[in-house]
Design an enzyme around this catalytic site. Structure first.
Site, PDB file in Angstrom:
ATOM      1  N   PRO A  90       0.830  -1.222   0.000  1.00 15.65           N
ATOM      2  CA  PRO A  90       0.000   0.000   0.000  1.00 15.65           C
ATOM      3  C   PRO A  90       0.856   1.261   0.000  1.00 15.65           C
ATOM      4  CG  PRO A  90      -0.577  -1.448   1.842  1.00 15.65           C
ATOM      5  CD  PRO A  90       0.664  -2.005   1.224  1.00 15.65           C
ATOM      6  N   GLU A  91       0.511   2.205  -0.860  1.00 15.14           N
ATOM      7  CA  GLU A  91       1.165   3.507  -0.888  1.00 15.14           C
ATOM      8  C   GLU A  91       0.160   4.545  -0.392  1.00 15.14           C
ATOM      9  OE1 GLU A  91       3.194   4.260  -4.630  1.00 15.14           O
ATOM     10  OE2 GLU A  91       3.490   2.125  -4.967  1.00 15.14           O
TER      11      GLU A  91
END
Ligand SMILES: [Zn+2]
Length: 284
Positions: A2-3
């Site tokens: 996840p960014e």
């Protein structure tokens, strides 16, 4: 992994549901996930959290922060596969999924699960955390210092960060310099701004830097609106995939034509990471 847009999507999903709820019980299935000064005394910390209302759900870089009354906070790093699950309003909750490491139960009977199959996700139990300025407390607890938020950065700050001979992509991925970008959105932003990932950061002209900063913000905002990108693991709080993947222009698109010029997109290694570029649009 996840960014920024994926974590923001999670925060946007949790906020309207959790804020105002009172914690009834915190159940830790895997104590390994607990970090910070209360790592060995987490039972004491979590007992103190019981009975308090959740006041804020915020995001700093790729960290998700739940703040309760009295400045008690849980800071989550999602690692590779960490996710939150809320009961789906249509289906309700059935069984607790495998790899659930932490369950926050609330006084109204609802529960929020932290699920992480690959177990790189971590939770910091922190005290006296100001959600408006969480960095000092997070750093004191051993969390890595973070640079300014990519979405909030002005050109002057960005230009100052570019004064280094490091490759631009490596700089964009360095959370201590600019916070929130990972491999997907760094590649997308560099393509959008027509900048080769291996160029020294200091070689960008002011105009190129301005274009790159605009591209970073535009890509991140579009990805947030689409609920993030799912390749394998990322899910929102209702278990749904992000919708941004079909809108990626270069990441994961090697062998396909560049949407701007038609040249075949190439995959290469840059700064030790798999990197996607258009060799025509992004010249070294
Ligand atoms: Zn191109």
């Amino acid at each position: 992994m996840p960014e920024l847009p994926e974590v923001e999507s999670i925060a946007l999903g949790l906020r309207p549901v959790l804020v105002g709820k009172r914690v009834a019980r915190v159940c830790v299935g895997t104590p390994l996930v607990i970090r910070g000064p209360y790592r060995r005394r987490w039972r004491v910390f979590l007992a103190q959290l019981t009975g308090r209302r959740i006041e804020r759900v915020t995001r700093r870089a790729k960290r998700l922060i739940l703040t309760a009354e009295g400045g008690l906070a849980l800071v989550f790093q999602l690692g590779m596969t960490g996710k939150f699950l809320l009961p789906n309003p249509q289906e309700g909750r059935t069984a607790t999924p495998k790899h659930t490491h932490l369950i926050l139960s609330f006084s109204d009977g609802m529960a929020c699960l932290f699920v992480d199959p690959r177990r790189f996700g971590r939770v910091w139990c922190l005290r006296s955390l100001d959600p408006e300025a969480p960095d000092a407390v997070m750093e004191a607890a051993g969390l890595t210092p973070l640079g300014p938020e990519a979405l909030d950065m002005d050109l002057k700050t960005f230009l100052a960060r570019l004064r280094t001979g490091r490759p631009i992509k490596s700089l964009l991925l360095d959370q201590t310099r600019i916070a929130g970008l990972g491999n997907i959105y760094a590649d997308e932003s560099l393509w959008a701004a027509c900048v080769h990932p291996a160029r020294p950061a200091s070689s960008l002209t002011r105009a190129e830097a301005a274009k790159l900063l605009r591209a970073i913000k535009a890509v991140l905002r579009r990805a947030i609106r689409a609920g993030g990108t799912t390749f394998s693991d990322f899910r929102n709080v209702y278990g749904e995939m992000g919708r941004f993947r079909p809108r990626l222009k270069v990441y994961g698109c090697q062998g396909q034509p560049c949407p701007r010029c038609g040249t075949t997109i190439r995959y290469l290694r840059a700064s030790g990471r798999g990197t996607h570029i258009c060799p025509h649009c992004q010249v070294r």
